[in-house]
Motif scaffolding. Structure first.
Motif, PDB file in Angstrom:
ATOM      1  N   TYR A   1       0.839  -1.196   0.000  1.00 44.39           N
ATOM      2  CA  TYR A   1       0.000   0.000   0.000  1.00 44.39           C
ATOM      3  C   TYR A   1       0.877   1.251   0.000  1.00 44.39           C
ATOM      4  O   TYR A   1       1.846   1.342   0.749  1.00 44.39           O
ATOM      5  CB  TYR A   1      -0.923   0.004   1.216  1.00 44.39           C
ATOM      6  N   CYS A   2       0.505   2.152  -0.876  1.00 42.68           N
ATOM      7  CA  CYS A   2       1.232   3.414  -0.994  1.00 42.68           C
ATOM      8  C   CYS A   2       0.223   4.535  -0.737  1.00 42.68           C
ATOM      9  O   CYS A   2      -0.717   4.725  -1.513  1.00 42.68           O
ATOM     10  CB  CYS A   2       1.839   3.521  -2.395  1.00 42.68           C
ATOM     11  N   ALA A   3       0.394   5.248   0.375  1.00 39.22           N
ATOM     12  CA  ALA A   3      -0.581   6.280   0.768  1.00 39.22           C
ATOM     13  C   ALA A   3      -0.617   7.406  -0.269  1.00 39.22           C
ATOM     14  O   ALA A   3       0.404   7.740  -0.873  1.00 39.22           O
ATOM     15  CB  ALA A   3      -0.212   6.832   2.145  1.00 39.22           C
ATOM     16  N   PRO A   4      -1.804   7.964  -0.505  1.00 39.56           N
ATOM     17  CA  PRO A   4      -3.041   7.689   0.231  1.00 39.56           C
ATOM     18  C   PRO A   4      -3.963   6.673  -0.442  1.00 39.56           C
ATOM     19  O   PRO A   4      -4.911   6.216   0.176  1.00 39.56           O
ATOM     20  CB  PRO A   4      -3.715   9.056   0.271  1.00 39.56           C
ATOM     21  N   ALA A   5      -3.732   6.301  -1.713  1.00 34.94           N
ATOM     22  CA  ALA A   5      -4.801   5.563  -2.398  1.00 34.94           C
ATOM     23  C   ALA A   5      -4.348   4.407  -3.277  1.00 34.94           C
ATOM     24  O   ALA A   5      -5.183   3.707  -3.833  1.00 34.94           O
ATOM     25  CB  ALA A   5      -5.617   6.540  -3.259  1.00 34.94           C
ATOM     26  N   LEU A   6      -3.040   4.164  -3.419  1.00 31.84           N
ATOM     27  CA  LEU A   6      -2.579   3.132  -4.349  1.00 31.84           C
ATOM     28  C   LEU A   6      -2.377   1.795  -3.632  1.00 31.84           C
ATOM     29  O   LEU A   6      -1.701   1.726  -2.603  1.00 31.84           O
ATOM     30  CB  LEU A   6      -1.273   3.553  -5.017  1.00 31.84           C
ATOM     31  N   THR A   7      -2.941   0.753  -4.206  1.00 39.23           N
ATOM     32  CA  THR A   7      -2.738  -0.616  -3.727  1.00 39.23           C
ATOM     33  C   THR A   7      -1.949  -1.378  -4.786  1.00 39.23           C
ATOM     34  O   THR A   7      -2.243  -1.269  -5.978  1.00 39.23           O
ATOM     35  CB  THR A   7      -4.075  -1.335  -3.482  1.00 39.23           C
ATOM     36  N   VAL A   8      -0.957  -2.133  -4.349  1.00 38.04           N
ATOM     37  CA  VAL A   8      -0.162  -2.945  -5.272  1.00 38.04           C
ATOM     38  C   VAL A   8      -0.416  -4.415  -4.960  1.00 38.04           C
ATOM     39  O   VAL A   8      -0.167  -4.887  -3.846  1.00 38.04           O
ATOM     40  CB  VAL A   8       1.353  -2.649  -5.138  1.00 38.04           C
ATOM     41  N   LYS A   9      -0.939  -5.111  -5.948  1.00 34.29           N
ATOM     42  CA  LYS A   9      -1.184  -6.549  -5.798  1.00 34.29           C
ATOM     43  C   LYS A   9       0.081  -7.281  -6.247  1.00 34.29           C
ATOM     44  O   LYS A   9       0.355  -7.394  -7.437  1.00 34.29           O
ATOM     45  CB  LYS A   9      -2.386  -6.968  -6.636  1.00 34.29           C
ATOM     46  N   PHE A  10       0.841  -7.768  -5.284  1.00 32.56           N
ATOM     47  CA  PHE A  10       2.152  -8.367  -5.559  1.00 32.56           C
ATOM     48  C   PHE A  10       2.044  -9.857  -5.852  1.00 32.56           C
ATOM     49  O   PHE A  10       2.806 -10.414  -6.630  1.00 32.56           O
ATOM     50  CB  PHE A  10       3.080  -8.142  -4.362  1.00 32.56           C
ATOM     51  N   GLY A  11       1.099 -10.516  -5.211  1.00 34.15           N
ATOM     52  CA  GLY A  11       0.941 -11.951  -5.413  1.00 34.15           C
ATOM     53  C   GLY A  11       1.928 -12.756  -4.584  1.00 34.15           C
ATOM     54  O   GLY A  11       2.293 -12.374  -3.482  1.00 34.15           O
ATOM     55  N   LYS A  12       2.388 -13.872  -5.124  1.00 34.29           N
ATOM     56  CA  LYS A  12       3.319 -14.747  -4.412  1.00 34.29           C
ATOM     57  C   LYS A  12       4.728 -14.141  -4.395  1.00 34.29           C
ATOM     58  O   LYS A  12       5.055 -13.288  -5.207  1.00 34.29           O
ATOM     59  CB  LYS A  12       3.353 -16.128  -5.074  1.00 34.29           C
ATOM     60  N   ALA A  13       5.535 -14.658  -3.477  1.00 35.52           N
ATOM     61  CA  ALA A  13       6.927 -14.199  -3.379  1.00 35.52           C
ATOM     62  C   ALA A  13       7.776 -14.926  -4.416  1.00 35.52           C
ATOM     63  O   ALA A  13       8.734 -15.633  -4.097  1.00 35.52           O
ATOM     64  CB  ALA A  13       7.459 -14.440  -1.981  1.00 35.52           C
ATOM     65  N   GLU A  14       7.406 -14.740  -5.672  1.00 30.49           N
ATOM     66  CA  GLU A  14       8.117 -15.350  -6.789  1.00 30.49           C
ATOM     67  C   GLU A  14       8.507 -14.266  -7.782  1.00 30.49           C
ATOM     68  O   GLU A  14       7.807 -13.262  -7.923  1.00 30.49           O
ATOM     69  CB  GLU A  14       7.230 -16.396  -7.483  1.00 30.49           C
ATOM     70  N   ASP A  15       9.629 -14.488  -8.468  1.00 25.45           N
ATOM     71  CA  ASP A  15      10.072 -13.528  -9.475  1.00 25.45           C
ATOM     72  C   ASP A  15      10.102 -12.116  -8.884  1.00 25.45           C
ATOM     73  O   ASP A  15       9.640 -11.145  -9.496  1.00 25.45           O
ATOM     74  CB  ASP A  15       9.140 -13.591 -10.686  1.00 25.45           C
ATOM     75  N   VAL A  16      10.655 -12.025  -7.680  1.00 20.99           N
ATOM     76  CA  VAL A  16      10.592 -10.786  -6.897  1.00 20.99           C
ATOM     77  C   VAL A  16      11.283  -9.622  -7.603  1.00 20.99           C
ATOM     78  O   VAL A  16      10.761  -8.504  -7.638  1.00 20.99           O
ATOM     79  CB  VAL A  16      11.222 -11.019  -5.502  1.00 20.99           C
ATOM     80  N   GLY A  17      12.444  -9.872  -8.180  1.00 23.92           N
ATOM     81  CA  GLY A  17      13.189  -8.796  -8.829  1.00 23.92           C
ATOM     82  C   GLY A  17      12.419  -8.147  -9.960  1.00 23.92           C
ATOM     83  O   GLY A  17      12.381  -6.923 -10.091  1.00 23.92           O
ATOM     84  N   ARG A  18      11.782  -8.993 -10.788  1.00 23.55           N
ATOM     85  CA  ARG A  18      11.013  -8.455 -11.920  1.00 23.55           C
ATOM     86  C   ARG A  18       9.826  -7.628 -11.425  1.00 23.55           C
ATOM     87  O   ARG A  18       9.569  -6.525 -11.913  1.00 23.55           O
ATOM     88  CB  ARG A  18      10.513  -9.597 -12.811  1.00 23.55           C
ATOM     89  N   LYS A  19       9.113  -8.156 -10.450  1.00 31.08           N
ATOM     90  CA  LYS A  19       7.939  -7.452  -9.943  1.00 31.08           C
ATOM     91  C   LYS A  19       8.310  -6.105  -9.330  1.00 31.08           C
ATOM     92  O   LYS A  19       7.642  -5.080  -9.570  1.00 31.08           O
ATOM     93  CB  LYS A  19       7.221  -8.315  -8.909  1.00 31.08           C
ATOM     94  N   LEU A  20       9.387  -6.088  -8.556  1.00 31.39           N
ATOM     95  CA  LEU A  20       9.800  -4.829  -7.931  1.00 31.39           C
ATOM     96  C   LEU A  20      10.256  -3.814  -8.981  1.00 31.39           C
ATOM     97  O   LEU A  20      10.011  -2.614  -8.845  1.00 31.39           O
ATOM     98  CB  LEU A  20      10.912  -5.083  -6.915  1.00 31.39           C
ATOM     99  N   SER A  21      10.911  -4.294 -10.021  1.00 31.10           N
ATOM    100  CA  SER A  21      11.328  -3.395 -11.104  1.00 31.10           C
ATOM    101  C   SER A  21      10.120  -2.779 -11.792  1.00 31.10           C
ATOM    102  O   SER A  21      10.113  -1.587 -12.137  1.00 31.10           O
ATOM    103  CB  SER A  21      12.187  -4.147 -12.124  1.00 31.10           C
ATOM    104  N   TYR A  22       9.076  -3.593 -12.002  1.00 29.63           N
ATOM    105  CA  TYR A  22       7.835  -3.074 -12.575  1.00 29.63           C
ATOM    106  C   TYR A  22       7.229  -1.988 -11.677  1.00 29.63           C
ATOM    107  O   TYR A  22       6.828  -0.918 -12.146  1.00 29.63           O
ATOM    108  CB  TYR A  22       6.817  -4.202 -12.758  1.00 29.63           C
ATOM    109  N   ILE A  23       7.145  -2.297 -10.386  1.00 31.37           N
ATOM    110  CA  ILE A  23       6.550  -1.337  -9.446  1.00 31.37           C
ATOM    111  C   ILE A  23       7.315  -0.027  -9.460  1.00 31.37           C
ATOM    112  O   ILE A  23       6.732   1.057  -9.526  1.00 31.37           O
ATOM    113  CB  ILE A  23       6.516  -1.930  -8.024  1.00 31.37           C
TER     114      ILE A  23
END
Length: 291
Positions: free
Chosen positions: A222-244
């Protein structure tokens, strides 16, 4: 014996006496040089009068300086040999106080690395690398700071909370400052530390306010005040974080009222929160700056 043989024998005896005399003189000279060198090296010139310690934040400066009181006024070379075992003799040439370094790491667990060196003629240089928090979680109304290796760095009030995500959904029952809360005791803790460590490497700890790992198959941020990030499973963490990171840098920050979904294998998708009497189709979040 002929006269020639007698002359040769006399010459040989004379040479032997000369050699022995020269060897004796040389030995005395070497001994004199060694004694003179020892007198110089053990003189007050090489007494430690200045101790320079790098800045610390997890301990008080007074406490760390106090740990080196034993060296004040002592001879640098004598103290150097006292802090070196035979197996560490190579560190003498590096002017390293190996045993002192080991004892400091044991007595002060919030120190990650330390180098203690003698700088002639009278200075001790102490370079300290402290452990750095990468995640914060809450326990008993206190915020627990944890580093990338799972070491608990301290417990603080909300007024001292650093600018990094607050992790919710993990349970730390038994903890001690300076000890590790990870070490395979809880997969959720270990994997959350991994996620936060990668976030630190990507310089994005300040991007997210809350990481909820209550359901480890459906991690949400969650990023205040209104953004929610659906991350899913703790897989492919580097790619997902780069996207975010790329999407938030593109303008979809905490003011974006919606859900950023990076849980799937494809491009991230941003879905704006539904406003009453108005529907908005999902859109592909910008990915030009994500790679």
């Amino acid at each position: 014996m002929s006269q020639l043989q007698e002359n040769q024998q006399a010459s040989k005896t004379k040479n032997n006496k000369g050699f022995k005399a020269n060897r004796k003189i040389f030995s005395l000279l070497v001994l004199g040089v060694v004694v003179f060198a020892l007198i110089i090296l053990l003189s007050p010139i090489f007494g430690i009068t200045d101790i320079s310690i790098s800045e610390v934040t997890l301990y008080s400066s007074e406490e760390i300086y106090g740990a080196f009181d034993e060296f004040k006024g002592s001879n640098g070379f004598i103290s150097l040999f006292k802090n070196t075992t035979f197996a560490q003799v190579d560190n003498v040439f590096r002017m390293r106080y190996t045993e002192k370094e080991k004892s400091m790491l044991f007595e002060y667990p919030l120190i990650k690395n330390i180098t203690v060196k003698y700088d002639m003629p009278g200075k001790l240089i102490v370079d300290i690398e402290e452990r750095t928090p990468v995640m914060v979680t809450e326990k008993d109304n206190m915020y627990l700071y944890i580093d990338s290796e799972g070491y608990l760095l301290g417990a603080y009030t909300s007024a001292d909370k650093p600018d990094m995500p607050l992790v919710k959904g993990i349970e730390i029952n038994d903890y001690k400052i300076g000890a590790s809360v990870a070490q395979g005791k809880d997969t959720a803790v270990d994997n959350t530390i991994k996620i936060c460590s990668l976030m630190k490497q990507l310089s994005m700890l300040s991007y997210i306010d809350i990481i909820d790992v209550s359901d480890y198959n459906d991690i949400c941020m969650y990023c205040a005040p209104a953004l929610t990030v659906k991350f899913g499973k703790a897989e492919d963490v580097g790619r997902k974080l780069s996207y975010i990171k790329g999407v938030i840098d593109s303008g979809y920050d905490g003011n974006a009222n919606g859900v950023l979904d990076v849980s799937a294998g494809g491009n991230p998708i941003f879905k704006e929160n539904v406003i009453p009497e108005k529907t908005t189709e999902p859109t592909i979040a910008p990915s030009a700056d994500i790679e």
